[in-house]
Design an enzyme around this catalytic site. Structure first.
Site, PDB file in Angstrom:
ATOM      1  N   ALA A  14       0.832  -1.208   0.000  1.00  0.00           N
ATOM      2  CA  ALA A  14       0.000   0.000   0.000  1.00  0.00           C
ATOM      3  C   ALA A  14       0.868   1.260   0.000  1.00  0.00           C
ATOM      4  CB  ALA A  14      -0.929  -0.019   1.218  1.00  0.00           C
ATOM      5  N   LYS A  36      10.143   0.393   9.501  1.00  0.00           N
ATOM      6  CA  LYS A  36      10.711   0.266  10.843  1.00  0.00           C
ATOM      7  C   LYS A  36      11.850  -0.734  10.942  1.00  0.00           C
ATOM      8  CE  LYS A  36       7.436  -2.654  13.400  1.00  0.00           C
ATOM      9  NZ  LYS A  36       6.363  -2.600  14.375  1.00  0.00           N
ATOM     10  N   ALA A  47       2.943 -12.808   1.601  1.00  0.00           N
ATOM     11  CA  ALA A  47       1.705 -13.241   0.920  1.00  0.00           C
ATOM     12  C   ALA A  47       2.024 -14.405  -0.008  1.00  0.00           C
ATOM     13  CB  ALA A  47       1.094 -12.078   0.162  1.00  0.00           C
ATOM     14  N   GLY A  50      -1.890 -14.967  -3.551  1.00  0.00           N
ATOM     15  CA  GLY A  50      -1.828 -14.058  -4.687  1.00  0.00           C
ATOM     16  C   GLY A  50      -2.767 -12.872  -4.592  1.00  0.00           C
ATOM     17  N   GLU A 115      -9.237 -19.764  -4.428  1.00  0.00           N
ATOM     18  CA  GLU A 115      -9.136 -19.836  -2.968  1.00  0.00           C
ATOM     19  C   GLU A 115     -10.544 -19.849  -2.383  1.00  0.00           C
ATOM     20  OE1 GLU A 115      -5.621 -17.718  -1.048  1.00  0.00           O
ATOM     21  OE2 GLU A 115      -5.777 -16.671  -2.937  1.00  0.00           O
ATOM     22  N   HIS A 243      -6.482 -17.496   9.937  1.00  0.00           N
ATOM     23  CA  HIS A 243      -6.298 -18.352   8.751  1.00  0.00           C
ATOM     24  C   HIS A 243      -6.442 -19.787   9.214  1.00  0.00           C
ATOM     25  CE1 HIS A 243      -4.757 -20.176   5.145  1.00  0.00           C
ATOM     26  NE2 HIS A 243      -4.689 -18.990   4.561  1.00  0.00           N
ATOM     27  N   ARG A 291     -13.121 -18.419   4.910  1.00  0.00           N
ATOM     28  CA  ARG A 291     -12.197 -18.666   6.008  1.00  0.00           C
ATOM     29  C   ARG A 291     -12.801 -18.736   7.398  1.00  0.00           C
ATOM     30  NH1 ARG A 291      -7.093 -15.127   4.389  1.00  0.00           N
ATOM     31  NH2 ARG A 291      -6.816 -16.453   2.591  1.00  0.00           N
ATOM     32  N   HIS A 352      -4.341 -13.895  11.409  1.00  0.00           N
ATOM     33  CA  HIS A 352      -3.779 -13.680  10.071  1.00  0.00           C
ATOM     34  C   HIS A 352      -3.983 -12.260   9.552  1.00  0.00           C
ATOM     35  CE1 HIS A 352      -2.536 -14.905   6.079  1.00  0.00           C
ATOM     36  NE2 HIS A 352      -3.682 -14.506   5.555  1.00  0.00           N
ATOM     37  N   GLU A 376      -3.615  -2.717   5.191  1.00  0.00           N
ATOM     38  CA  GLU A 376      -4.231  -3.458   6.297  1.00  0.00           C
ATOM     39  C   GLU A 376      -4.534  -2.591   7.512  1.00  0.00           C
ATOM     40  OE1 GLU A 376      -2.527  -7.327   6.896  1.00  0.00           O
ATOM     41  OE2 GLU A 376      -3.566  -7.605   8.811  1.00  0.00           O
ATOM     42  N   ARG A 387     -12.794 -10.842   5.444  1.00  0.00           N
ATOM     43  CA  ARG A 387     -12.141 -10.561   4.159  1.00  0.00           C
ATOM     44  C   ARG A 387     -12.123 -11.795   3.261  1.00  0.00           C
ATOM     45  NH1 ARG A 387      -6.426 -11.074   2.349  1.00  0.00           N
ATOM     46  NH2 ARG A 387      -6.240 -12.331   4.229  1.00  0.00           N
TER      47      ARG A 387
HETATM   48  P1  FAD Z   1       2.603  -4.364   5.186  1.00  0.00           P
HETATM   49  O1  FAD Z   1       2.958  -5.072   3.955  1.00  0.00           O
HETATM   50  O2  FAD Z   1       2.505  -5.159   6.414  1.00  0.00           O
HETATM   51  O3  FAD Z   1       3.671  -3.222   5.414  1.00  0.00           O
HETATM   52  C1  FAD Z   1       3.681  -2.498   6.613  1.00  0.00           C
HETATM   53  C2  FAD Z   1       4.884  -1.607   6.596  1.00  0.00           C
HETATM   54  O4  FAD Z   1       4.791  -0.682   7.652  1.00  0.00           O
HETATM   55  C3  FAD Z   1       6.215  -2.325   6.792  1.00  0.00           C
HETATM   56  O5  FAD Z   1       7.103  -1.766   5.880  1.00  0.00           O
HETATM   57  C4  FAD Z   1       6.608  -1.975   8.210  1.00  0.00           C
HETATM   58  O6  FAD Z   1       7.992  -1.919   8.418  1.00  0.00           O
HETATM   59  C5  FAD Z   1       6.020  -0.578   8.319  1.00  0.00           C
HETATM   60  N1  FAD Z   1       5.759  -0.139   9.686  1.00  0.00           N
HETATM   61  C6  FAD Z   1       4.895  -0.673  10.587  1.00  0.00           C
HETATM   62  N2  FAD Z   1       4.929   0.041  11.724  1.00  0.00           N
HETATM   63  C7  FAD Z   1       5.817   1.038  11.548  1.00  0.00           C
HETATM   64  C8  FAD Z   1       6.316   2.081  12.366  1.00  0.00           C
HETATM   65  N3  FAD Z   1       5.912   2.258  13.619  1.00  0.00           N
HETATM   66  N4  FAD Z   1       7.244   2.931  11.853  1.00  0.00           N
HETATM   67  C9  FAD Z   1       7.698   2.760  10.590  1.00  0.00           C
HETATM   68  N5  FAD Z   1       7.287   1.770   9.765  1.00  0.00           N
HETATM   69  C10 FAD Z   1       6.345   0.932  10.241  1.00  0.00           C
HETATM   70  N6  FAD Z   1      -3.189 -10.974   1.156  1.00  0.00           N
HETATM   71  C11 FAD Z   1      -3.565 -11.214  -0.115  1.00  0.00           C
HETATM   72  O7  FAD Z   1      -4.273 -10.399  -0.713  1.00  0.00           O
HETATM   73  N7  FAD Z   1      -3.149 -12.339  -0.751  1.00  0.00           N
HETATM   74  C12 FAD Z   1      -2.361 -13.274  -0.165  1.00  0.00           C
HETATM   75  O8  FAD Z   1      -1.988 -14.268  -0.773  1.00  0.00           O
HETATM   76  C13 FAD Z   1      -1.977 -13.050   1.181  1.00  0.00           C
HETATM   77  N8  FAD Z   1      -1.211 -13.958   1.829  1.00  0.00           N
HETATM   78  C14 FAD Z   1      -0.762 -13.654   3.091  1.00  0.00           C
HETATM   79  C15 FAD Z   1       0.123 -14.541   3.709  1.00  0.00           C
HETATM   80  C16 FAD Z   1       0.660 -14.223   4.936  1.00  0.00           C
HETATM   81  C17 FAD Z   1       1.599 -15.193   5.615  1.00  0.00           C
HETATM   82  C18 FAD Z   1       0.309 -13.004   5.564  1.00  0.00           C
HETATM   83  C19 FAD Z   1       0.899 -12.645   6.893  1.00  0.00           C
HETATM   84  C20 FAD Z   1      -0.580 -12.138   4.966  1.00  0.00           C
HETATM   85  C21 FAD Z   1      -1.120 -12.463   3.723  1.00  0.00           C
HETATM   86  N9  FAD Z   1      -2.003 -11.593   3.079  1.00  0.00           N
HETATM   87  C22 FAD Z   1      -2.399 -11.858   1.805  1.00  0.00           C
HETATM   88  C23 FAD Z   1      -2.358 -10.312   3.678  1.00  0.00           C
HETATM   89  C24 FAD Z   1      -1.485  -9.230   3.025  1.00  0.00           C
HETATM   90  O9  FAD Z   1      -0.192  -9.734   2.809  1.00  0.00           O
HETATM   91  C25 FAD Z   1      -1.394  -7.991   3.868  1.00  0.00           C
HETATM   92  O10 FAD Z   1      -2.652  -7.618   4.348  1.00  0.00           O
HETATM   93  C26 FAD Z   1      -0.860  -6.832   3.032  1.00  0.00           C
HETATM   94  O11 FAD Z   1       0.342  -7.209   2.419  1.00  0.00           O
HETATM   95  C27 FAD Z   1      -0.653  -5.612   3.898  1.00  0.00           C
HETATM   96  O12 FAD Z   1       0.032  -4.662   3.151  1.00  0.00           O
HETATM   97  P2  FAD Z   1       0.313  -3.235   3.778  1.00  0.00           P
HETATM   98  O13 FAD Z   1       1.042  -2.455   2.749  1.00  0.00           O
HETATM   99  O14 FAD Z   1      -0.913  -2.688   4.348  1.00  0.00           O
HETATM  100  O15 FAD Z   1       1.261  -3.540   5.040  1.00  0.00           O
HETATM  101  C1  SIN Z   2      -3.225 -17.672   1.505  1.00  0.00           C
HETATM  102  O1  SIN Z   2      -2.396 -17.825   0.622  1.00  0.00           O
HETATM  103  O2  SIN Z   2      -3.906 -18.600   1.966  1.00  0.00           O
HETATM  104  C2  SIN Z   2      -3.435 -16.314   2.072  1.00  0.00           C
HETATM  105  C3  SIN Z   2      -4.317 -15.559   1.201  1.00  0.00           C
HETATM  106  C4  SIN Z   2      -4.831 -14.335   1.894  1.00  0.00           C
HETATM  107  O3  SIN Z   2      -4.602 -14.143   3.076  1.00  0.00           O
HETATM  108  O4  SIN Z   2      -5.514 -13.554   1.228  1.00  0.00           O
END
Ligand code: FAD
Ligand code: SIN
Length: 532
Positions: A14, A36, A47, A50, A115, A243, A291, A352, A376, A387
């Protein structure tokens, strides 16, 4: 004191989507991204399954993706936001591909996975490493902009508002403004004041509030806690997604290793350790039900049978195709002595994803002026009470873009705040007892996992409140007299997250989506969001 046009806190899908677009369109503006730990670490990076996007219009349609999202969301999705994300999503995914992201292909076309809760194959993926590939491509792209400063090991502590100018700010104060943030340089231990015309929060999730989670250690809900402290609006915090299938490992791992839902989409079947199918008792979609249903079913079977895990059976699947799709999962199982092609894979539910977060409108604007949120940490209305799998990366892409469009129009009229003081650390000393922090963190996770997990009751929620209150008081005292450290800030933030989840859960007197309270097993006809 540092001054930048735009401060982005967080460098997952994001934050970087927004930052790259902003840097490209406005070469004269200084964009600063804080992360951080290091650039490779985020929830995004883990992730597996996908990105969900309608790609093959011969079989799929926007309407079907919208229907699946609404069905998972259990009556609480914002239908306009669902429409926006589903319809704008494919264009954003195309941009991601133009920026160098690779997705697997089959005969020249994208190999679309399935999925839980999806009525069609629409998941673009890169093996079982989709997030790693997206993070790699975004990090690479971000390097090409001289006006995009990307700083590692900078920990945002608090948002700067009128409160720091000595004004009285409450949840009822109109027009709370954000002027930037205080951030700790974790290498030098200095706290810097970063003033910004616009601040974008993209700090990700909060899975670390539970004992077993698929989220990496950075997922401590910092952004959400900062907004709550700054008296901004939060929404739907009770909806925590567990999850269904993290790999059961008796030598508890943090984070727990995920066995992607795409494995079930590929044909794996949930079974008891004795090899009996059980999902037919819970939902006609069986192993591919949404889920919340699958996680509760597994939880129920484990409790009924007194077993520590349920299992995934992949033994009937083609070995080469399985290894081609899921090389990381295959290797991980093998490293624990499990052969996925012969043995049942032991799985347990794990925290999750958090569907609630900082409340935003359709362009990512929060309740605070000049503060936007995406990914997120935000609650845009897309997910409602649950979700749909793989809708999260999509939401980050779409809202990163929407905020970029909005900020591009507005930034001209915004100025820096005057008179903001630097961080005042008088009266604090270095922590003498790290054990106070580590032990409180353990207690916190124990409380949340025992009393505010997949199944809730009024008595459990009350007990969680009482215990959290003690932890809160102790930690605030520690915070007031101890030098700031990431560990202390994370503990404090997670206590705030735990409080918000518990309070929202206690407020919702029904069972819906991810929130299941046995004292109120039915849904109420009157739908409402829980705002704090
Ligand atoms: P993040 O990618 O978590 O990035 C957060 C950022 O904020 C990081 O860079 C961190 O360092 C920074 N940060 C946090 N706090 C601070 C602070 N205090 N100061 C400075 N920096 C900070 N979603 C899907 O759609 N498809 C999938 O297949 C999927 N698989 C997943 C599998 C796993 C194992 C997990 C854990 C999640 C999965 N998800 C999936 C969910 C998805 O990955 C996340 O919801 C999404 O990537 C979140 O993106 P984001 O940019 O909001 O935050
Ligand atoms: C997974 O690969 O099962 C995670 C997918 C998701 O969290 O959206």
């Amino acid at each position: 004191m540092k001054k930048v046009d735009v401060l982005v806190i967080g460098s997952g899908v994001a934050g970087l989507t927004f930052a790259i677009k902003m840097a490209e369109k406005h070469p004269d503006r200084q964009i600063c991204v804080l992360t951080k730990t290091n650039k490779e670490e985020s929830n995004t990076r883990y992730a597996q399954g996908g990105v969900a996007a309608v790609w093959n219009f011969d079989t799929d349609s926007h309407e079907k993706h919208i229907e699946d999202t609404l069905d998972a969301g259990d009556g609480l999705c914002d239908t306009d936001v669902v429409d926006i994300v589903v319809k704008e999503g494919p264009v954003r995914v195309e941009e991601l591909i133009e920026w160098g992201t690779r997705f697997d292909k089959k005969n020249e076309n994208y190999d679309l996975g399935r999925e839980g809760g999806h009525s069609e194959n629409r998941i673009l993926h890169y093996k079982d490493l989709t997030g790693w590939e997206i993070q790699r491509a975004l990090n690479e792209k971000a390097k090409s902009y001289p006006n995009l400063e990307y700083i590692e090991h900078y920990f945002a502590i608090d948002l700067i508002t009128q409160h720091h100018l000595g004004r009285w700010v409450t949840r009822l104060t109109p027009n709370i403004e954000c002027y930037g943030a205080y951030a700790l340089d974790t290498d030098t231990h200095e706290i810097e004041t970063i003033l910004a015309k616009v601040t974008v929060l993209a700090t990700g999730g909060a899975g670390q509030v539970y004992k077993t989670t698929t989220n990496p250690s950075i997922a401590t809900g910092d952004g959400m806690a900062m907004v709550y402290r700054a008296k901004g609006r939060m929404e739907n915090m009770e909806f925590v997604q567990f999850h269904p299938t993290s790999l059961f490992n008796p030598a508890i791992e943090n984070p727990a290793f995920l066995v992607s839902e795409a494995v079930r989409g590929f044909g794996a079947i949930l079974k008891t350790p004795e090899g009996k199918e059980f999902m037919q008792k819970y939902d006609p979609r069986k192993s591919l039900a949404p889920r919340d249903i699958v996680a509760r079913a597994i939880d129920n079977e484990m409790k009924m049978r007194g077993q520590d895990y349920m299992c995934l059976d992949c033994s009937h699947l083609d070995k080469d195709a399985f290894i081609g799709h899921f090389p990381t999962i295959y290797d991980k199982c093998k490293s624990l002595g499990i052969d996925p092609m012969k043995d049942l894979i032991p799985v347990v539910p794990a925290a999750h994803y958090i569907c609630g977060g900082v409340k935003t409108d359709q362009v990512g604007q929060t309740s605070m002026l000049n503060l936007y949120a995406c990914g997120e940490c935000s609650c845009t209305g897309l997910h409602g009470a649950n979700r749909l799998a793989s809708n999260s990366l999509l939401e980050g892409l779409v809202f990163g873009h929407r905020i970029y469009e909005e900020v591009s129009q507005k930034i001209e009229g915004i100025d820096y705040a005057e008179g903001i003081p630097n961080w005042d650390a008088t009266g604090t000393t270095d922590p003498k007892e790290m054990v106070l922090i580590t032990q409180s963190m353990k207690e916190l996770k124990e409380i949340m996992s025992s009393y505010v997990g997949i199944v809730r009751t009024n008595v459990r929620l009350k007990r969680a409140f009482d215990r959290l209150h003690i932890l809160y008081k102790e930690t605030e005292e520690l915070y007031s007299n101890t030098t700031i450290s990431p560990q202390l800030c994370e503990l404090r933030n997670l206590i705030t997250i735990a409080y918000m989840i518990t309070r929202s859960a206690a407020t919702r007197r029904e069972s819906r989506g991810l929130h299941y309270n046995t004292d109120y097993p039915e849904q109420q006809p009157f739908l409402e969001m829980t705002l704090i």
